[in-house]
Write an enzyme that holds these catalytic residues in place. Structure first.
Site, PDB file in Angstrom:
ATOM      1  CE1 TYR A 152      -4.149   1.757  -0.095  1.00 48.45           C
ATOM      2  CE2 TYR A 152      -3.598   2.647   1.828  1.00 48.45           C
ATOM      3  CZ  TYR A 152      -4.149   2.653   0.834  1.00 48.45           C
ATOM      4  OH  TYR A 152      -5.373   3.708   0.507  1.00 48.45           O
ATOM      5  CE  LYS A 159      -7.169   6.513   0.906  1.00 51.10           C
ATOM      6  NZ  LYS A 159      -8.419   7.194   0.530  1.00 51.10           N
TER       7      LYS A 159
HETATM    8  O1  0WE Z   1      -7.094   3.011  -1.571  1.00 47.73           O
HETATM    9  C1  0WE Z   1      -6.964   2.134  -2.104  1.00 47.73           C
HETATM   10  C2  0WE Z   1      -6.314   2.032  -3.668  1.00 47.73           C
HETATM   11  C3  0WE Z   1      -6.474   3.501  -4.312  1.00 47.73           C
HETATM   12  C4  0WE Z   1      -5.711   3.719  -5.650  1.00 47.73           C
HETATM   13  C5  0WE Z   1      -5.698   2.703  -6.534  1.00 47.73           C
HETATM   14  C6  0WE Z   1      -5.001   2.837  -7.759  1.00 47.73           C
HETATM   15  C7  0WE Z   1      -4.954   1.833  -8.790  1.00 47.73           C
HETATM   16  C8  0WE Z   1      -4.542   2.453 -10.113  1.00 47.73           C
HETATM   17  C9  0WE Z   1      -4.841   4.838  -5.647  1.00 47.73           C
HETATM   18  N1  0WE Z   1      -4.078   4.762  -6.750  1.00 47.73           N
HETATM   19  C10 0WE Z   1      -4.044   3.928  -7.831  1.00 47.73           C
HETATM   20  N2  0WE Z   1      -3.312   4.205  -8.904  1.00 47.73           N
HETATM   21  C11 0WE Z   1      -3.428   3.406 -10.131  1.00 47.73           C
HETATM   22  O2  0WE Z   1      -2.810   3.673 -11.079  1.00 47.73           O
HETATM   23  N3  0WE Z   1      -7.440   0.970  -1.557  1.00 47.73           N
HETATM   24  C12 0WE Z   1      -7.856   1.189  -0.290  1.00 47.73           C
HETATM   25  C13 0WE Z   1      -7.474  -0.355  -2.367  1.00 47.73           C
HETATM   26  C14 0WE Z   1      -6.162  -0.994  -2.121  1.00 47.73           C
HETATM   27  O3  0WE Z   1      -5.045  -0.567  -2.905  1.00 47.73           O
HETATM   28  C15 0WE Z   1      -3.872  -1.496  -2.578  1.00 47.73           C
HETATM   29  C16 0WE Z   1      -4.454  -2.321  -1.329  1.00 47.73           C
HETATM   30  C17 0WE Z   1      -5.830  -1.890  -1.169  1.00 47.73           C
HETATM   31  C18 0WE Z   1      -6.593  -2.707  -0.142  1.00 47.73           C
HETATM   32  C19 0WE Z   1      -2.549  -1.421  -2.930  1.00 47.73           C
HETATM   33  C20 0WE Z   1      -1.608  -2.448  -2.469  1.00 47.73           C
HETATM   34  C21 0WE Z   1      -2.069  -3.160  -1.301  1.00 47.73           C
HETATM   35  C22 0WE Z   1      -3.536  -3.039  -0.895  1.00 47.73           C
END
Ligand code: 0WE
Length: 252
Positions: A152, A159
């Site tokens: 993450y 966050k």
């Molecule tokens: O906050 C998130 C992810 C938000 C996000 C997703 C992306 C995908 C595509 C932010 N930036 C991007 N950029 C991109 O290019 N989550 C809570 C979901 C999430 O993401 C992870 C998680 C979880 C859960 C990434 C790694 C490990 C766990």
């Protein structure tokens, strides 16, 4: 008086912001939506129109001119507003995997700007429209803000900043118009944001195993908690991060 809410962060029908919007619509709240770029407009506009929205405006949260234009539109159409939903985040793909120590200055600043500062940018402009109305502001966070969730990485830092912004905004805006500011820390859900993440499917099944309830959450769980936090029933809840994660956050 019908409440009025601005929803920022709908990308498609799976978006958490859309789940919250649908619950607000059930309660008779009048809704305004934004979209990020033309390709998302094609997805957002039909959803917004299906719940009777008349304000559907472009909004790149990094662009002050677009933010100003959005709130000018709301001021002209509504004159005031009661609720703001912020469900926006972005980190570079390379900053959501591999080693955190390699995060670039650019990637750090991009994630902080889009995922944390954008809450302030919106709150600042919403404040004059919420004056004296006991308005409410809601954002979306994740447990990686508090504890290390492998990969993450940069989003965890962003966050953490977002949750701190929630507390300082709650203190600041509570005294000016009794606005509440809260976050929902949601368990993983399959949305467009998740589609860009490597191995998200195996993460989802592992997540379910490790929760007290042994199942993942869904969009509706976020929608109903969001509608509660934005409602008069939650008028004395502010500065907090509430979990919808099947209990994942209690586990060691
Ligand atoms: O906050 C998130 C992810 C938000 C996000 C997703 C992306 C995908 C595509 C932010 N930036 C991007 N950029 C991109 O290019 N989550 C809570 C979901 C999430 O993401 C992870 C998680 C979880 C859960 C990434 C790694 C490990 C766990």
């Amino acid at each position: 008086m019908t409440r009025k809410a601005l929803i920022v962060g709908v990308a498609n029908e799976r978006s958490l912001a859309w789940a919250i919007a649908q619950e607000l619509h059930k309660e008779g709240v009048e809704l305004a939506f934004t979209y990020m770029g033309e390709s998302l407009e094609r997805r957002v506009r039909p959803l917004a129109e299906s719940v009777g929205a008349r304000i559907i405006e472009p909004c790149n949260v990094q662009d002050d001119a677009q933010l100003d234009a959005l709130f000018e539109k709301i001021r002209k159409e509504w004159g005031h507003m009661d609720a703001l939903v912020h469900s926006v985040a972005f980190g570079k793909k390379e900053d959501l995997e591999g080693r955190f120590v390699t995060t670039s200055r650019d990637g750090f600043m991009l994630a902080m700007d889009v995922s944390a500062y954008s809450l302030l940018a919106l709150a600042k402009r919403a404040e004059p429209l919420m004056e004296g109305r006991r308005g409410s502001i809601l954002t979306l966070s994740y447990y990686g803000a508090e504890k290390v969730v492998p990969n993450y990485n940069m989003m965890g830092v962003a966050k953490a900043a977002l949750e701190a912004c929630v507390r300082y905004l709650a203190w600041d805006m509570g005294g000016h118009g009794k606005t509440t500011v809260n976050a929902i820390s949601a368990g993983p859900v399959k949305t467009l944001a998740a589609a860009g993440i490597r191995d998200f499917r195996s993460m989802l099944s592992a997540a379910a195993e490790n929760t007290p309830l042994k199942e993942n959450i869904d969009q509706e769980d976020v929608g109903t908690l969001g509608a509660f936090l934005l409602s008069p029933a939650a008028k004395h809840i502010t500065g907090t991060t509430m979990y919808v994660d099947s209990g994942a956050h209690i586990m060691a």
